[in-house]
Design an enzyme around this catalytic site. Structure first.
Site, PDB file in Angstrom:
ATOM      1  N   ARG A  82      34.607  60.588  46.048  1.00  0.00           N
ATOM      2  CA  ARG A  82      34.654  62.026  45.786  1.00  0.00           C
ATOM      3  C   ARG A  82      36.119  62.428  45.621  1.00  0.00           C
ATOM      4  O   ARG A  82      36.892  62.332  46.571  1.00  0.00           O
ATOM      5  CB  ARG A  82      34.018  62.771  46.967  1.00  0.00           C
ATOM      6  CG  ARG A  82      34.139  64.278  46.898  1.00  0.00           C
ATOM      7  CD  ARG A  82      33.445  64.938  48.105  1.00  0.00           C
ATOM      8  NE  ARG A  82      33.546  66.371  48.014  1.00  0.00           N
ATOM      9  CZ  ARG A  82      34.384  67.129  48.744  1.00  0.00           C
ATOM     10  NH1 ARG A  82      35.177  66.583  49.634  1.00  0.00           N
ATOM     11  NH2 ARG A  82      34.411  68.428  48.567  1.00  0.00           N
ATOM     12  N   HIS A 126      39.326  72.123  44.197  1.00  0.00           N
ATOM     13  CA  HIS A 126      39.667  71.914  45.606  1.00  0.00           C
ATOM     14  C   HIS A 126      41.019  72.593  45.831  1.00  0.00           C
ATOM     15  O   HIS A 126      42.017  71.958  46.134  1.00  0.00           O
ATOM     16  CB  HIS A 126      39.692  70.422  45.927  1.00  0.00           C
ATOM     17  CG  HIS A 126      39.614  70.089  47.393  1.00  0.00           C
ATOM     18  ND1 HIS A 126      38.709  69.171  47.916  1.00  0.00           N
ATOM     19  CD2 HIS A 126      40.325  70.535  48.451  1.00  0.00           C
ATOM     20  CE1 HIS A 126      38.890  69.062  49.229  1.00  0.00           C
ATOM     21  NE2 HIS A 126      39.875  69.884  49.589  1.00  0.00           N
ATOM     22  N   GLU A 171      34.604  74.097  49.733  1.00  0.00           N
ATOM     23  CA  GLU A 171      34.899  75.066  50.788  1.00  0.00           C
ATOM     24  C   GLU A 171      35.436  76.400  50.274  1.00  0.00           C
ATOM     25  O   GLU A 171      36.602  76.762  50.557  1.00  0.00           O
ATOM     26  CB  GLU A 171      35.878  74.475  51.806  1.00  0.00           C
ATOM     27  CG  GLU A 171      35.370  73.217  52.474  1.00  0.00           C
ATOM     28  CD  GLU A 171      36.235  72.773  53.663  1.00  0.00           C
ATOM     29  OE1 GLU A 171      37.262  73.402  53.922  1.00  0.00           O
ATOM     30  OE2 GLU A 171      35.844  71.815  54.345  1.00  0.00           O
ATOM     31  N   GLU A 381      32.446  65.678  53.645  1.00  0.00           N
ATOM     32  CA  GLU A 381      33.669  65.431  54.412  1.00  0.00           C
ATOM     33  C   GLU A 381      33.320  65.382  55.895  1.00  0.00           C
ATOM     34  O   GLU A 381      32.595  66.249  56.402  1.00  0.00           O
ATOM     35  CB  GLU A 381      34.699  66.565  54.243  1.00  0.00           C
ATOM     36  CG  GLU A 381      35.507  66.496  52.988  1.00  0.00           C
ATOM     37  CD  GLU A 381      36.542  67.618  52.908  1.00  0.00           C
ATOM     38  OE1 GLU A 381      37.078  68.056  53.948  1.00  0.00           O
ATOM     39  OE2 GLU A 381      36.798  68.061  51.772  1.00  0.00           O
TER      40      GLU A 381
HETATM   41  C1  FCB Z   1      38.908  70.512  54.830  1.00  0.00           C
HETATM   42  C2  FCB Z   1      39.453  70.336  53.426  1.00  0.00           C
HETATM   43  C3  FCB Z   1      40.160  69.008  53.203  1.00  0.00           C
HETATM   44  C4  FCB Z   1      40.952  68.577  54.408  1.00  0.00           C
HETATM   45  C5  FCB Z   1      40.105  68.642  55.652  1.00  0.00           C
HETATM   46  C6  FCB Z   1      40.793  68.149  56.891  1.00  0.00           C
HETATM   47  O1  FCB Z   1      38.875  71.866  55.135  1.00  0.00           O
HETATM   48  O2  FCB Z   1      38.420  70.436  52.483  1.00  0.00           O
HETATM   49  O3  FCB Z   1      40.948  69.117  52.054  1.00  0.00           O
HETATM   50  O4  FCB Z   1      42.099  69.331  54.537  1.00  0.00           O
HETATM   51  O5  FCB Z   1      39.664  69.958  55.851  1.00  0.00           O
END
Ligand code: FCB
Length: 484
Positions: A82, A126, A171, A381
């Site tokens: 990803r 992102h 996010e 993630e």
């Molecule tokens: C998330 C983000 C990623 C990374 C992690 C630790 O919020 O998507 O880029 O910073 O946290």
């Protein structure tokens, strides 16, 4: 260091094991081959915004080391990778002409992945908005959503024959609330009404962009979005504390899940935030646009949060770092929540100060399964920052990270046993990288990067994860040191 949960859980053979990164955090080469500036270039160049004045100018040099990094991925036996695409490499000013060299970079990356049998899972956004679009108003401006749809169309045409899953946003909570309310992320603005407008325009952009991708590539294309849903608990069962939790759930999760999956903003969110905005940025027809079918919902999970009602309202800008499971913020990221206090959670904690609570992940997956029974889920993630050291034997014995992954992956398995339809897991992150406001000070990688030489060293967690992928079974934490 021991794990809290049993080892040995077996995952289905078709479960997708992957790892994740993001463009600004790894690529570097921010001025090369026609890339335009992004809001993160501007933000990190502003004194005081990023720890130690770090920037993504070099990052981990992935732009020039893709072959080496893809070989490392292959060494893990990863099924999927990803990554995110830097919009300013494709359209340096966020609209208009396409920069062919930018497209070529991602096209080569995708080909390299496919050559070694790794599925490319592309995230379109992102966080690195072209600075030119921020100058025109950024996400609080409706036009940005239409520019995103154009960009999504460009990418679908260029890579759509080879990319398996398209994730529109990573996010959006962070983009909206950390970018426009607390200001701890780029572009660093501090206005709660703007943040809520940004929420809506990010949702709208998801719908517009997702539609363009489907129109370009047909119904078989897989569309997803990745959310950092908040697992928040009330400090007591008093009506005031339960009400605090309800409001956080609404403004953190409901503002995304509602329009994306139910076709409406929860009425409670609009009422809760009425003092901040009248929501007139929601136009007729927007909710139908946003509510496109999703093939998979991406879930990012790190920690939980604890709230209570407070009689002494938070003073905006009082400089108090909030233990809210996120980046500490002088201004609250939460609109209309000044009477809500975030409480510290018991340890253990990671180097981010985030509490370690795998049960929260099981809980979240089961709640999603219950609310949206037919919707496939993927952990896009999950991972942990620790201050790793290279040992005398040249290895990085990151047993706390191994233990974190061990317990969280088991928690995913538990949710699957209880009925949640989880299709995959992506560890954050493949490589140590630029951790936003924390610069290079927080290491999340399963591969260490020496920031002077850019040399990569596989940590114990990397060997452990490869073994998990090879067998489909969770190895013990102790095995990590024996592998490799
Ligand atoms: C998330 C983000 C990623 C990374 C992690 C630790 O919020 O998507 O880029 O910073 O946290």
């Amino acid at each position: 260091m021991t794990s809290l949960r049993p080892s040995g859980r077996q995952f289905p053979a078709d479960f997708l094991w992957g790892s994740a990164t993001a463009s600004y955090q790894i690529e570097g080469a921010t001025t090369e081959d026609g890339r335009g500036p992004s809001i993160w270039d501007t933000f990190s160049a502003t004194p005081g915004k990023v720890l130690n004045g770090d920037t993504g100018e070099v990052a981990v040099g992935h732009y020039h080391r893709t072959a080496e990094d893809v070989a490392l991925m292959a060494a893990h036996g990863l099924h999927a990778y990803r990554f995110s695409i830097a919009w300013p490499r494709i359209q340096p000013t966020g609209s208009g002409a396409v920069n062919q060299k930018g497209l070529d970079f991602y096209s080569r990356l995708v080909d390299q992945l496919l050559e070694v049998g790794i599925d490319p899972v592309a995230t379109l956004y992102h966080w690195d908005l072209p600075q030119a679009l921020e100058d025109l108003g950024g996400w609080p401006s409706r036009d940005t959503a239409y520019r995103f749809a154009d960009y999504a169309g460009i990418m679908a045409k260029a890579l759509g024959d080879r990319v398996t899953i398209w994730t529109t946003f990573n996010e959006p909570w962070c983009s909206a609330y950390l970018g426009y309310a607390s200001g701890v992320h780029a572009p660093g603005r501090e206005n709660h009404a703007d943040a809520l407008a940004a929420v809506h325009h990010l949702n709208l952009a998801h719908g517009l962009g997702g539609r363009v991708i489907r129109e370009t590539l047909g119904e078989d294309t897989q569309i997803s979005i990745t959310l950092n849903l908040h697992v928040t608990r009330a400090a007591t069962s008093s009506p005031e504390d339960l009400e605090a939790k309800r409001r956080i759930d609404a403004v953190a999760n409901g503002v995304f899940l509602g329009p994306l999956l139910d076709g409406a903003y929860p009425a409670e969110v609009m009422a809760d935030t009425a003092e901040v905005t009248d929501w007139s940025f929601v136009h007729e027809g927007d909710l139908e646009t946003i509510n496109i079918p999703l093939d998979v919902l991406g879930v990012n999970y790190y920690a939980t949060g604890l709230v209570r009602h407070s009689d002494t309202p938070r003073v905006p800008g009082d400089g108090t770092p909030g233990p809210d499971g996120h980046k500490s913020s002088p201004q609250s990221p939460w609109p209309a929540c000044d009477d809500i206090e975030w409480l510290p959670l018991p340890g253990p904690h990671t180097a981010m100060g985030w509490n370690i609570e795998p049960e929260g992940l099981t809980e979240l997956l089961l709640e999603l399964h219950e609310a949206y029974p037919g919707l496939p889920l993927a952990i896009t993630e999950n991972g942990a920052a620790f201050h790793d050291e290279v040992s005398a034997d040249g290895r990085v014995h990151d047993e706390r990270r191994v233990s974190y992954l061990h317990d969280h992956i088991d928690a995913v398995g538990e949710a699957m046993d209880k009925g949640a339809d989880v299709r995959g897991y992506f560890v954050w992150s493949l490589l140590d990288n630029f951790e936003w406001a924390y610069g290079y000070d927080r290491r999340f990688g399963i591969i260490r990067v020496d920031y002077d030489t850019l040399e990569r060293i596989r940590k114990d967690s990397s060997y452990w994860y490869a073994e998990l992928i090879r067998t489909g079974r969770i190895p013990t934490v102790e095995q990590a040191t024996e592998l490799g």
